[in-house]
Motif scaffolding. Structure first.
Motif, PDB file in Angstrom:
ATOM      1  N   LEU A  67       0.810  -1.214   0.000  1.00 26.63           N
ATOM      2  CA  LEU A  67       0.000   0.000   0.000  1.00 26.63           C
ATOM      3  C   LEU A  67       0.843   1.264   0.000  1.00 26.63           C
ATOM      4  O   LEU A  67       0.401   2.318  -0.456  1.00 26.63           O
ATOM      5  N   SER A  68       2.101   1.179   0.474  1.00 25.34           N
ATOM      6  CA  SER A  68       2.917   2.390   0.576  1.00 25.34           C
ATOM      7  C   SER A  68       4.358   2.217   0.098  1.00 25.34           C
ATOM      8  O   SER A  68       5.118   3.174   0.136  1.00 25.34           O
ATOM      9  N   LYS A  69       4.733   1.040  -0.365  1.00 28.61           N
ATOM     10  CA  LYS A  69       6.133   0.781  -0.702  1.00 28.61           C
ATOM     11  C   LYS A  69       6.255  -0.005  -1.997  1.00 28.61           C
ATOM     12  O   LYS A  69       5.300  -0.646  -2.445  1.00 28.61           O
ATOM     13  N   VAL A  70       7.466   0.021  -2.540  1.00 31.59           N
ATOM     14  CA  VAL A  70       7.864  -0.910  -3.603  1.00 31.59           C
ATOM     15  C   VAL A  70       9.100  -1.642  -3.104  1.00 31.59           C
ATOM     16  O   VAL A  70      10.089  -1.013  -2.700  1.00 31.59           O
ATOM     17  N   VAL A  71       9.030  -2.977  -3.091  1.00 32.63           N
ATOM     18  CA  VAL A  71      10.093  -3.812  -2.528  1.00 32.63           C
ATOM     19  C   VAL A  71      10.559  -4.799  -3.587  1.00 32.63           C
ATOM     20  O   VAL A  71       9.752  -5.403  -4.304  1.00 32.63           O
ATOM     21  N   ARG A  72      11.875  -4.974  -3.667  1.00 32.02           N
ATOM     22  CA  ARG A  72      12.444  -5.954  -4.593  1.00 32.02           C
ATOM     23  C   ARG A  72      13.001  -7.130  -3.803  1.00 32.02           C
ATOM     24  O   ARG A  72      13.707  -6.945  -2.810  1.00 32.02           O
ATOM     25  N   LEU A  73      12.664  -8.336  -4.256  1.00 28.71           N
ATOM     26  CA  LEU A  73      13.234  -9.563  -3.694  1.00 28.71           C
ATOM     27  C   LEU A  73      14.086 -10.230  -4.756  1.00 28.71           C
ATOM     28  O   LEU A  73      13.623 -10.442  -5.892  1.00 28.71           O
ATOM     29  N   THR A  74      15.304 -10.567  -4.402  1.00 27.33           N
ATOM     30  CA  THR A  74      16.239 -11.186  -5.340  1.00 27.33           C
ATOM     31  C   THR A  74      16.801 -12.449  -4.723  1.00 27.33           C
ATOM     32  O   THR A  74      17.266 -12.434  -3.572  1.00 27.33           O
ATOM     33  N   ASN A  75      16.775 -13.518  -5.467  1.00 24.12           N
ATOM     34  CA  ASN A  75      17.334 -14.772  -4.989  1.00 24.12           C
ATOM     35  C   ASN A  75      18.866 -14.693  -4.998  1.00 24.12           C
ATOM     36  O   ASN A  75      19.481 -14.427  -6.043  1.00 24.12           O
ATOM     37  N   THR A  76      19.470 -14.920  -3.864  1.00 26.19           N
ATOM     38  CA  THR A  76      20.931 -14.862  -3.761  1.00 26.19           C
ATOM     39  C   THR A  76      21.561 -16.245  -3.675  1.00 26.19           C
ATOM     40  O   THR A  76      22.784 -16.374  -3.582  1.00 26.19           O
ATOM     41  N   SER A  77      20.740 -17.293  -3.715  1.00 24.95           N
ATOM     42  CA  SER A  77      21.252 -18.656  -3.580  1.00 24.95           C
ATOM     43  C   SER A  77      21.607 -19.216  -4.953  1.00 24.95           C
ATOM     44  O   SER A  77      20.929 -18.951  -5.947  1.00 24.95           O
ATOM     45  N   GLU A  78      22.666 -20.002  -5.005  1.00 22.46           N
ATOM     46  CA  GLU A  78      23.044 -20.684  -6.242  1.00 22.46           C
ATOM     47  C   GLU A  78      22.599 -22.140  -6.224  1.00 22.46           C
ATOM     48  O   GLU A  78      22.796 -22.865  -7.196  1.00 22.46           O
ATOM     49  N   GLY A  79      21.987 -22.553  -5.135  1.00 24.33           N
ATOM     50  CA  GLY A  79      21.487 -23.915  -5.035  1.00 24.33           C
ATOM     51  C   GLY A  79      19.989 -23.971  -5.251  1.00 24.33           C
ATOM     52  O   GLY A  79      19.357 -23.015  -5.697  1.00 24.33           O
ATOM     53  N   GLU A  80      19.385 -25.130  -4.921  1.00 28.35           N
ATOM     54  CA  GLU A  80      17.950 -25.302  -5.102  1.00 28.35           C
ATOM     55  C   GLU A  80      17.148 -24.511  -4.072  1.00 28.35           C
ATOM     56  O   GLU A  80      16.043 -24.065  -4.351  1.00 28.35           O
ATOM     57  N   GLN A  81      17.684 -24.329  -2.860  1.00 31.94           N
ATOM     58  CA  GLN A  81      16.977 -23.622  -1.811  1.00 31.94           C
ATOM     59  C   GLN A  81      17.014 -22.119  -2.089  1.00 31.94           C
ATOM     60  O   GLN A  81      18.080 -21.526  -2.278  1.00 31.94           O
ATOM     61  N   VAL A  82      15.837 -21.490  -2.118  1.00 32.31           N
ATOM     62  CA  VAL A  82      15.731 -20.061  -2.409  1.00 32.31           C
ATOM     63  C   VAL A  82      16.124 -19.243  -1.183  1.00 32.31           C
ATOM     64  O   VAL A  82      15.707 -19.554  -0.059  1.00 32.31           O
ATOM     65  N   GLU A  83      16.954 -18.228  -1.383  1.00 32.84           N
ATOM     66  CA  GLU A  83      17.293 -17.261  -0.342  1.00 32.84           C
ATOM     67  C   GLU A  83      17.049 -15.870  -0.919  1.00 32.84           C
ATOM     68  O   GLU A  83      17.771 -15.430  -1.812  1.00 32.84           O
ATOM     69  N   LEU A  84      16.046 -15.196  -0.408  1.00 32.00           N
ATOM     70  CA  LEU A  84      15.598 -13.943  -0.994  1.00 32.00           C
ATOM     71  C   LEU A  84      16.161 -12.749  -0.235  1.00 32.00           C
ATOM     72  O   LEU A  84      15.968 -12.616   0.982  1.00 32.00           O
ATOM     73  N   GLN A  85      16.841 -11.879  -0.958  1.00 34.84           N
ATOM     74  CA  GLN A  85      17.343 -10.632  -0.386  1.00 34.84           C
ATOM     75  C   GLN A  85      16.319  -9.531  -0.630  1.00 34.84           C
ATOM     76  O   GLN A  85      15.832  -9.346  -1.741  1.00 34.84           O
ATOM     77  N   ARG A  86      16.034  -8.777   0.411  1.00 35.78           N
ATOM     78  CA  ARG A  86      15.006  -7.735   0.356  1.00 35.78           C
ATOM     79  C   ARG A  86      15.638  -6.361   0.213  1.00 35.78           C
ATOM     80  O   ARG A  86      16.553  -6.013   0.940  1.00 35.78           O
ATOM     81  N   ASP A  87      15.161  -5.574  -0.780  1.00 35.07           N
ATOM     82  CA  ASP A  87      15.589  -4.189  -0.965  1.00 35.07           C
ATOM     83  C   ASP A  87      14.343  -3.320  -1.107  1.00 35.07           C
ATOM     84  O   ASP A  87      13.502  -3.583  -1.990  1.00 35.07           O
ATOM     85  N   VAL A  88      14.242  -2.297  -0.269  1.00 34.49           N
ATOM     86  CA  VAL A  88      13.129  -1.351  -0.390  1.00 34.49           C
ATOM     87  C   VAL A  88      13.495  -0.332  -1.458  1.00 34.49           C
ATOM     88  O   VAL A  88      14.428   0.446  -1.302  1.00 34.49           O
ATOM     89  N   ILE A  89      12.752  -0.350  -2.567  1.00 34.02           N
ATOM     90  CA  ILE A  89      13.034   0.543  -3.692  1.00 34.02           C
ATOM     91  C   ILE A  89      12.429   1.926  -3.451  1.00 34.02           C
ATOM     92  O   ILE A  89      13.003   2.947  -3.820  1.00 34.02           O
ATOM     93  N   SER A  90      11.257   1.947  -2.809  1.00 39.82           N
ATOM     94  CA  SER A  90      10.614   3.229  -2.504  1.00 39.82           C
ATOM     95  C   SER A  90       9.802   3.101  -1.229  1.00 39.82           C
ATOM     96  O   SER A  90       9.043   2.140  -1.059  1.00 39.82           O
ATOM     97  N   ASN A  91       9.954   4.076  -0.335  1.00 37.18           N
ATOM     98  CA  ASN A  91       9.164   4.152   0.892  1.00 37.18           C
ATOM     99  C   ASN A  91       8.041   5.167   0.774  1.00 37.18           C
ATOM    100  O   ASN A  91       7.304   5.394   1.730  1.00 37.18           O
ATOM    101  N   SER A  92       7.925   5.817  -0.388  1.00 35.98           N
ATOM    102  CA  SER A  92       6.930   6.889  -0.544  1.00 35.98           C
ATOM    103  C   SER A  92       6.092   6.693  -1.793  1.00 35.98           C
ATOM    104  O   SER A  92       5.709   7.636  -2.467  1.00 35.98           O
ATOM    105  N   SER A  93       5.831   5.429  -2.092  1.00 42.56           N
ATOM    106  CA  SER A  93       5.002   5.106  -3.244  1.00 42.56           C
ATOM    107  C   SER A  93       3.577   4.808  -2.781  1.00 42.56           C
ATOM    108  O   SER A  93       3.270   4.830  -1.586  1.00 42.56           O
ATOM    109  N   SER A  94       2.717   4.537  -3.728  1.00 37.11           N
ATOM    110  CA  SER A  94       1.354   4.092  -3.439  1.00 37.11           C
ATOM    111  C   SER A  94       0.855   3.355  -4.666  1.00 37.11           C
ATOM    112  O   SER A  94       1.483   3.391  -5.731  1.00 37.11           O
ATOM    113  N   ILE A  95      -0.270   2.688  -4.552  1.00 38.71           N
ATOM    114  CA  ILE A  95      -0.852   1.967  -5.682  1.00 38.71           C
ATOM    115  C   ILE A  95      -2.360   2.128  -5.624  1.00 38.71           C
ATOM    116  O   ILE A  95      -2.971   1.965  -4.568  1.00 38.71           O
TER     117      ILE A  95
END
Length: 515
Positions: free
Chosen positions: A233-261
């Protein structure tokens, strides 16, 4: 004073904000677009006809898939009352009967998303049923349905498969299905098994925000997939897989704290860029979140938007013409039958904004077939049936065996005035009426013998009432239109039911009577 010849000039886009007494943008338009800086009529629409007893359904999702018969397209619709399927042929002149139906309990708060997934090497369509059509922040747990494409059988997925916090939507970023909802909750499936959310099998979950997640989309993320964008409702967040194996490891980056949809259907992807409408402005993501500049219609849009029904807003891209369409409801409607009544259009190639009156429930651009499809009402006043429409077909509105009617397109040019603006030397700054003596049309048409009309609009001052002449009819073969209309400021309204593209129209002007 001698006559002078001037080209009729304007910038791409419609001026909706501020005064119409300006020299740059066209002041009004219906069912027109801007192509290479010139006005062009939008193409026609065609439907195979109404869907029997289902023609009044409030459809929330459209999915199109290839049929084994190359001429046919399988259509899957999800409405407030049911999920149903049928086929149409590629030119939308024929359709089958409804072949499968999943009846749902009555409910006007129902919203749907659909994705095509690969589940253990089997292609399926998933429909996620949420209850946020009337309240985007609603947190009621969703339902999930799967369609076996082989036989179109529709079954409900057991709710024990996913978390109670899933109330927002879903996104398929192969080989994982992501579900999301309240309190920033995101859940992802086992790789290759989008309906398996057991953590012991390699599925997982993550909290990415403190507010509800509204929408998600996969993005390019390098060698490690998946990578996704999430809109809360108020942010845009990016999740990126940082794992090279089968198990997913998601890194979180807040792209915007002042957005809306604005709506869960308001995000449009176009060539890797994401465009969407917020609650008070327009946004684009091109690696970072930026505001989209709209100096011609931002106030017009938000002042007239029915914010109580914001979840009706949806987007469709039309790449052939570089466009993104946002269909939206305007204020002042009968509360018993609120619907989208207009589309705001951003042209990426022209960097321009324009709009048109149209009523549609939902829509999709099909990359498989290369055209835009919408579902909703006809342009014909009083017709209360809804249809599945293929866009950019011919110049008319056609519903097979039911409707064969013209679509009237029109555009009103900027004002010209030797006293105020758009008056080139040696006529500038002269406080006299302007006399329009001749119009030299330049229109590209499929059939030059077909008719167009022009009306000459005049004003004495910016605050004066607008006076319009009778319509003057001409064809694509007309060399000139002679007239003796005068006004301190003059604009022209061109209209036609036929296909056209405006070229370099020339005006013969002279200094007229005193002011």
């Amino acid at each position: 004073m001698a006559d002078y010849i001037f080209p009729l000039t304007y910038k791409a886009g419609l001026n909706r904000d501020g005064s119409a007494y300006q020299p740059e943008y066209c002041n009004d338009g219906q069912w027109i677009r801007f192509n290479e800086g010139k006005v062009k009529k939008v193409g026609g629409v065609i439907s195979p006809g109404r869907l029997g007893v289902y023609n009044s359904e409030n459809v929330k999702s459209i999915t199109l898939l290839p049929n084994n018969d190359a001429d046919k397209i399988n259509v899957y619709l999800a409405s407030e009352q049911k999920i149903f399927t049928f086929w149409v042929n590629q030119d939308f002149t024929n359709k089958s009967e409804i072949t499968q139906i999943k009846n749902l309990a009555p409910g006007s708060s129902r919203m749907f998303q659909s994705v095509v997934v690969i589940d253990d090497n089997v292609k399926k369509i998933l429909f996620l049923e949420t209850y946020n059509a009337q309240n985007i922040a609603q947190t009621a747990k969703c339902k999930l349905y799967q369609v076996n494409i082989a036989n179109n059988a529709i079954t409900e997925v057991q709710q024990t498969s996913f978390n109670n916090q899933v109330s927002g939507g879903m996104c398929y970023a192969a080989p994982h299905l992501f579900l999301y909802g309240e309190n920033g909750y995101v859940q992802y499936s086992k790789a290759g098994n989008p309906l398996n959310f057991r953590e012991q099998d390699g599925a997982g979950s993550q909290t990415i925000s403190n507010d509800k997640v509204i929408y998600a989309a996969p993005i390019r993320g390098g060698s490690n997939s998946p990578s996704l964008l999430f809109w809360t409702l108020s942010k845009v967040v990016r999740l990126t897989n940082t794992s090279e194996g089968e198990q997913v490891e998601l890194q979180r980056d807040v792209i915007s704290n002042s957005s809306s949809i604005l709506s869960s259907r308001a995000v449009a992807e176009y060539d890797g860029l994401f465009f969407w409408i917020g609650t008070d402005r327009f946004f684009v993501y091109n690696g970072v979140v930026q505001e989209m500049v709209n100096n011609s219609s931002i106030n017009y849009f938000f002042d007239n938007l029915d914010m109580k029904n914001r979840q009706l807003v949806f987007s469709v891209i039309n790449p052939r013409f570089g466009e993104i369409w946002w269909f939206y409801p305007e204020k002042g409607q009968d509360e018993r039958n609120v619907k989208n009544t207009r589309a705001l259009i951003y042209n990426k190639r022209e960097n321009s904004w324009y709009d048109t009156a149209i009523s549609r429930d939902c829509g999709i651009f099909s990359g498989d077939f290369g055209f835009m499809v919408t579902y909703g009402y006809s342009f014909q006043e009083g017709n209360l049936n809804k249809y599945l429409w293929k866009h950019e077909v011919g110049e008319k509105e056609v519903a097979v065996a039911e409707i064969d009617a013209p679509i009237i397109s029109s555009v009103t040019t900027p004002f010209i005035s030797q006293a105020a603006f758009n008056a080139q030397n040696p006529m500038s700054g002269v406080d006299r009426f302007l006399e329009l003596r001749r119009i030299e049309p330049d229109f590209v048409m499929n059939d030059r013998a077909k008719e167009l009309q022009v009306r000459i609009n005049t004003k004495r001052y910016a605050q004066s009432a607008l006076n319009s002449s009778d319509a003057i009819t001409f064809t694509g073969e007309t060399e000139r239109i002679d007239t003796r209309e005068q006004g301190r400021a003059i604009s022209l309204t061109f209209s036609s039911e036929h296909d056209f593209r405006m070229g370099n129209i020339m005006l013969q002007l002279a200094s007229g009577d005193g002011n």
